[in-house]
Design a protein around this motif. Structure first.
Motif, short mmCIF file in Angstrom:
data_model
loop_
_atom_site.label_atom_id
_atom_site.label_comp_id
_atom_site.label_asym_id
_atom_site.label_seq_id
_atom_site.Cartn_x
_atom_site.Cartn_y
_atom_site.Cartn_z
N MET A 1 0.84 -1.18 0.00
CA MET A 1 0.00 0.00 0.00
C MET A 1 0.89 1.24 0.00
SD MET A 1 -2.63 1.57 2.85
CE MET A 1 -3.26 0.00 3.28
N GLN A 2 0.51 2.25 -0.78
CA GLN A 2 1.19 3.54 -0.79
C GLN A 2 0.42 4.52 0.09
OE1 GLN A 2 4.01 4.60 -2.96
NE2 GLN A 2 4.27 2.40 -2.86
N ILE A 3 1.17 5.32 0.85
CA ILE A 3 0.55 6.38 1.64
C ILE A 3 1.19 7.71 1.23
CG2 ILE A 3 -0.05 4.87 3.57
CD1 ILE A 3 2.34 6.02 5.09
N THR A 4 0.51 8.79 1.53
CA THR A 4 1.01 10.12 1.17
C THR A 4 1.63 10.76 2.41
OG1 THR A 4 -0.72 10.30 -0.48
CG2 THR A 4 0.35 12.35 0.20
N ILE A 5 2.87 11.19 2.26
CA ILE A 5 3.66 11.74 3.37
C ILE A 5 4.17 13.13 2.97
CG2 ILE A 5 5.85 11.43 4.66
CD1 ILE A 5 3.77 9.47 5.54
N MET A 6 4.31 14.03 3.94
CA MET A 6 4.94 15.31 3.66
C MET A 6 6.38 15.05 3.23
SD MET A 6 5.64 18.68 6.02
CE MET A 6 7.03 17.96 6.89
N LYS A 7 6.73 15.50 2.04
CA LYS A 7 8.08 15.33 1.48
C LYS A 7 8.97 16.50 1.88
CE LYS A 7 9.25 16.48 -2.92
NZ LYS A 7 10.33 17.24 -3.13
N SER A 8 8.40 17.71 1.78
CA SER A 8 9.18 18.89 2.11
C SER A 8 8.25 20.05 2.44
CB SER A 8 10.12 19.26 0.97
OG SER A 8 9.43 19.46 -0.23
N LYS A 9 8.84 21.05 3.12
CA LYS A 9 8.03 22.20 3.53
C LYS A 9 8.93 23.42 3.63
CE LYS A 9 6.64 22.51 7.91
NZ LYS A 9 5.82 22.49 9.13
N ILE A 10 8.44 24.54 3.10
CA ILE A 10 9.05 25.84 3.36
C ILE A 10 8.10 26.53 4.33
CG2 ILE A 10 9.88 28.01 2.41
CD1 ILE A 10 10.22 26.55 -0.29
N HIS A 11 8.58 26.72 5.56
CA HIS A 11 7.72 27.15 6.66
C HIS A 11 7.79 28.66 6.86
CE1 HIS A 11 5.32 26.34 10.21
NE2 HIS A 11 6.09 27.19 10.86
N ARG A 12 6.64 29.32 6.73
CA ARG A 12 6.47 30.74 7.04
C ARG A 12 7.36 31.65 6.19
NH1 ARG A 12 3.42 32.20 11.22
NH2 ARG A 12 4.63 34.10 11.47
N VAL A 13 7.02 31.71 4.89
CA VAL A 13 7.65 32.70 4.01
C VAL A 13 6.65 33.81 3.73
CG1 VAL A 13 9.39 31.26 2.90
CG2 VAL A 13 7.09 31.30 1.98
N SER A 92 4.46 9.93 -2.34
CA SER A 92 3.88 8.62 -2.03
C SER A 92 4.99 7.63 -1.74
CB SER A 92 3.06 8.11 -3.22
OG SER A 92 1.95 8.93 -3.42
N MET A 93 4.77 6.81 -0.75
CA MET A 93 5.73 5.76 -0.40
C MET A 93 5.01 4.68 0.38
SD MET A 93 7.91 7.86 2.47
CE MET A 93 8.06 9.27 1.41
N THR A 94 5.72 3.58 0.57
CA THR A 94 5.14 2.50 1.36
C THR A 94 5.17 2.89 2.83
OG1 THR A 94 7.22 1.34 1.74
CG2 THR A 94 5.99 0.79 -0.30
N GLN A 95 4.39 2.19 3.62
CA GLN A 95 4.40 2.45 5.07
C GLN A 95 5.77 2.17 5.65
OE1 GLN A 95 1.04 0.06 6.38
NE2 GLN A 95 -0.26 1.88 6.41
N GLU A 96 6.45 1.16 5.16
CA GLU A 96 7.80 0.85 5.65
C GLU A 96 8.77 1.97 5.32
OE1 GLU A 96 8.99 -1.53 7.75
OE2 GLU A 96 6.83 -1.88 7.97
N GLU A 97 8.72 2.49 4.10
CA GLU A 97 9.59 3.61 3.73
C GLU A 97 9.29 4.84 4.60
OE1 GLU A 97 10.36 3.16 -1.04
OE2 GLU A 97 8.33 3.68 -0.37
N ALA A 98 8.02 5.07 4.86
CA ALA A 98 7.59 6.24 5.62
C ALA A 98 8.11 6.21 7.06
CB ALA A 98 6.07 6.35 5.61
N LYS A 99 8.32 5.04 7.60
CA LYS A 99 8.78 4.92 8.99
C LYS A 99 10.15 5.55 9.20
CE LYS A 99 6.09 0.85 10.16
NZ LYS A 99 6.12 -0.60 10.44
#
Length: 116
Positions: A1-13, A92-99
């Motif tokens: 199963m693939q899940i959607t994870i935050m890959k990157s963020k630019i915070h408060r620009v 998107s990545m697997t749950q194992e990759e996301a860990k």
């Protein structure tokens, strides 16, 4: 199963420009793009801290070292110059990759420049 994870963020620009008569997108200083691992044309989610707006667009490369954050096209109606936004990209990545995955999070200074 693939899940959607935050890959990157630019915070408060800070939004530096808003150009309504444009095809549409967000133009981001290339230094910030590199620091966050963002690619040109990559889909991003925008969260406006000033008015609560949330929307999706894509990245256009901006001039390096300028601190440019410009909302283009219809997205320009969702911000005011000076608004503080968060730019988030997902993958998107697997749950194992996301860990073990660690997202790239960038905290620019008040002029949208990288803090070294």
């Amino acid at each position: 199963m693939q899940i959607t994870i935050m890959k990157s963020k630019i915070h408060r620009v800070k939004v530096t420009q808003a150009e309504l008569n444009y095809v549409g997108s967000i133009t981001i200083d290339e230094d910030l793009m590199d620091a966050a691992g963002l690619l040109e044309n990559e889909q991003v989610h925008i969260v406006n801290n000033n008015n609560g707006e949330r929307f999706v667009t894509y990245v256009i490369k901006g001039e390096r070292g300028t601190g440019m954050i410009c909302l283009n096209g219809a997205a320009a109606r969702r911000v005011q110059i000076g608004d503080i936004i968060i730019i988030i990209a997902y993958g998107s990545m697997t749950q194992e990759e996301a860990k073990t995955f660690k997202p790239m999070v960038v905290f620019p200074d008040h002029n949208n420049r990288l803090v070294v």
